[in-house]
Write an enzyme that holds these catalytic residues in place. Structure first.
Site, PDB file in Angstrom:
ATOM      1  CB  CYS A 146       1.068   4.155  -4.564  1.00 35.27           C
ATOM      2  SG  CYS A 146       0.953   4.972  -6.176  1.00 35.27           S
ATOM      3  CG  HIS A 150       3.447  -0.044  -6.111  1.00 37.25           C
ATOM      4  ND1 HIS A 150       2.315  -0.194  -5.350  1.00 37.25           N
ATOM      5  CD2 HIS A 150       3.228   1.038  -6.916  1.00 37.25           C
ATOM      6  CE1 HIS A 150       1.429   0.744  -5.686  1.00 37.25           C
ATOM      7  NE2 HIS A 150       1.966   1.497  -6.625  1.00 37.25           N
TER       8      HIS A 150
END
Length: 518
Positions: free
Chosen positions: A363, A473
């Site tokens: 991310c 994630h």
């Protein structure tokens, strides 16, 4: 039904509230009770994507002008919106421990720190820009009706609601604006446990001082004291527990021994370097610990893999000897990138990659690995990237918050074992990332290696195969990914939750846990 509420308060942050709340959720669920967790307000950059009640989703960005409560019917347990919502990771895990569907009412207010003096406010799972601009004390009265209705909805649908407080309930400078500790306890008439970290020292003073600073109606809700993280012979504590009971009228109902490797992510994702790898170390993984790190809890499974040692990297010296470097998520990517450069970690990461060492960015970490950050809306900030992937990230006004399924294509080098692995995870990001146009035209491409069902790229790899960046994630929470990378599996979450429940069952005084919900 109207649930009995059990609340876990702490004398300080880090006393063990989240850990104990999770254990209680599983313990009561194993008694055949319908259980839900609740924390009115959490401050954490560790968040998960969950379901949101369909009616509440229309209210998620804040109440309409002049309205201070959700529309009637908000929180229906049978209708769920497809829009993603954010709650703190601790409440996500507590819901799983309770065998409940994680949902937005379990943590209706989430504060995500971006700087020392500013947090992004997430109300009922969605970012609220107006509340983010408001002073804290003015915000509390605005949001309290929303929090109370979320709790009431959970109470109406469950046998037990296990509530977690925040920090200390005796912060007298904040007491008048409290929306997470004793105001919640009084609203729910919760039976409260007050837990303290005895390993820090001063535990009995912490317990007595907290009790003494509370008004009498709030003291009356405390049913027991809990000593957490005790090392030594519990018999040596006498006569202090009895003396404390003589002063307060409240018994010490549990002394919980120190337990380093219970397997549950810490509240803020922080792991302790004293908890070393199991057996001989075969892989050392250094996680770059910048100031606004987020979603560190997703790396907890690595701590449970035999032979893996997980360490922090705050200086170039911390990177020495690491097999992998991980750049985790960030709540302020450009700011953390500036910090990283100030520490000289940019050069350490570049040198590690140049030697062929494995580098993973997740991310915000992925965004840092690219060539540039472009911020036309003032979301995060402009900055040059580390230049390890030929990508450019543009921060958009709208935030991507969703559960996602994707599959790895053909990977090379250090990450080749992930080729073909299907992955289920979650996305929380403002940035949108694509190939750098000029570099692509010159033939310098980052290969898209992780694609979701519609073909959108969520992961890229460099030509050498040692640098990998992902928007998704949850890589290390996927059993197939762990088997591919390490040939081993970490303990399942269910086994972790059962271990927690067994632990408190063995160390609480007989009958105490049952009495709290009678």
């Amino acid at each position: 039904m109207t649930a009995r509420c059990v609340m876990v308060l702490g004398t300080t942050s880090g006393a063990g509230k989240s850990w104990l709340t999770t254990a209680l959720c599983r313990w009561y669920a194993r008694q055949g009770l319908k259980v839900a967790p609740f924390k009115a307000q959490n401050m954490s950059n560790n968040a998960r994507v969950v379901a949101t009640p369909v009616v509440a989703s229309g209210f998620a960005a804040g109440p309409p002008q002049g309205e201070t409560r959700p529309p009637r019917g908000a929180g229906s347990p049978t209708q769920w919106a497809t829009v993603g919502a954010e709650i703190g990771s601790a409440q996500y895990f507590q819901a799983l421990a309770a065998n409940a569907l994680p949902e937005v009412r379990m943590n209706p207010l989430l504060l995500k720190p971006e700087r020392d003096t500013h947090s992004q406010v997430v109300l009922m799972g969605q970012v609220d820009a107006e509340l983010s601009r408001m002073p804290w004390r003015g915000r509390s009265e605005r949001v309290w009706p929303v929090l109370a209705q979320a709790l009431d909805g959970l109470r109406a649908e469950n046998d037990v609601v296990v509530i977690e407080g925040a920090g200390s309930p005796a912060e007298i400078n904040l007491h008048a604006s409290d929306i997470v500790n004793m105001r919640v306890a009084l609203h729910a008439q919760a039976r409260c446990l007050l837990v303290t970290d005895i390993d820090r020292g001063g535990a009995f003073a912490h317990l007595y001082g907290t009790w003494a600073l509370l008004p009498e109606p709030e003291r009356a809700l405390i049913q027991g004291f809990v000593l957490n993280k005790f090392r030594g012979d519990a018999a040596l504590l006498a006569p202090a527990p009895q003396m404390l009971q003589d002063l307060t009228g409240i018994p010490t109902v549990a002394t919980l021994p120190m337990w380093w490797q219970h397997g549950l992510p810490e509240e803020d994702g922080v792991f302790d370097d004293r908890a070393r790898a199991t057996g001989a170390v075969t892989t050392t993984i250094a996680v770059v610990a910048y100031p606004r790190i987020s979603n560190l809890d997703e790396f907890q499974p690595l701590k449970n893999v035999p032979g893996v040692r997980l360490v922090w990297a705050r200086t170039p010296a911390d990177c020495a000897g690491a097999d992998w470097l991980i750049l985790p998520g960030s709540k302020h990517t450009s700011g953390d990138l500036a910090w990283l450069r100030a520490q000289g970690l940019d050069r350490a990461i570049a040198a590690h990659a140049a030697r062929g060492g494995a580098v993973l960015g997740v991310c915000g970490g992925l965004q840092m690995l690219g060539e540039a950050l472009i911020d036309p809306h003032g979301i995060d900030g402009n900055a040059p990237g580390l230049g390890l992937l030929s990508l450019v990230t543009v921060f958009e006004a709208d935030k991507t918050v969703q559960r996602t399924q994707a599959r790895f294509g053909l990977l090379a080098g250090a990450w080749a074992a992930l080729s073909g692995v299907a992955l289920s995870g979650y996305e929380i990001h403002h940035g949108q990332t694509a190939q750098h146009p000029a570099m692509a035209a010159a033939g310098d491409l980052a290969q898209a290696v992780l694609l979701e069902g519609g073909g959108q790229a969520l992961g890229w790899q460099n030509a050498a195969g040692n640098v990998l960046g992902l928007y998704l994630h949850g890589l290390f929470e996927d059993p197939a990914a762990l088997r591919a990378l390490f040939g081993a599996a970490a303990p399942t979450l269910d086994s972790v939750f059962d271990g927690l429940a067994d632990y408190i069952g063995a160390h609480f005084a007989p009958g105490v846990l049952e009495a709290l919900v009678q």
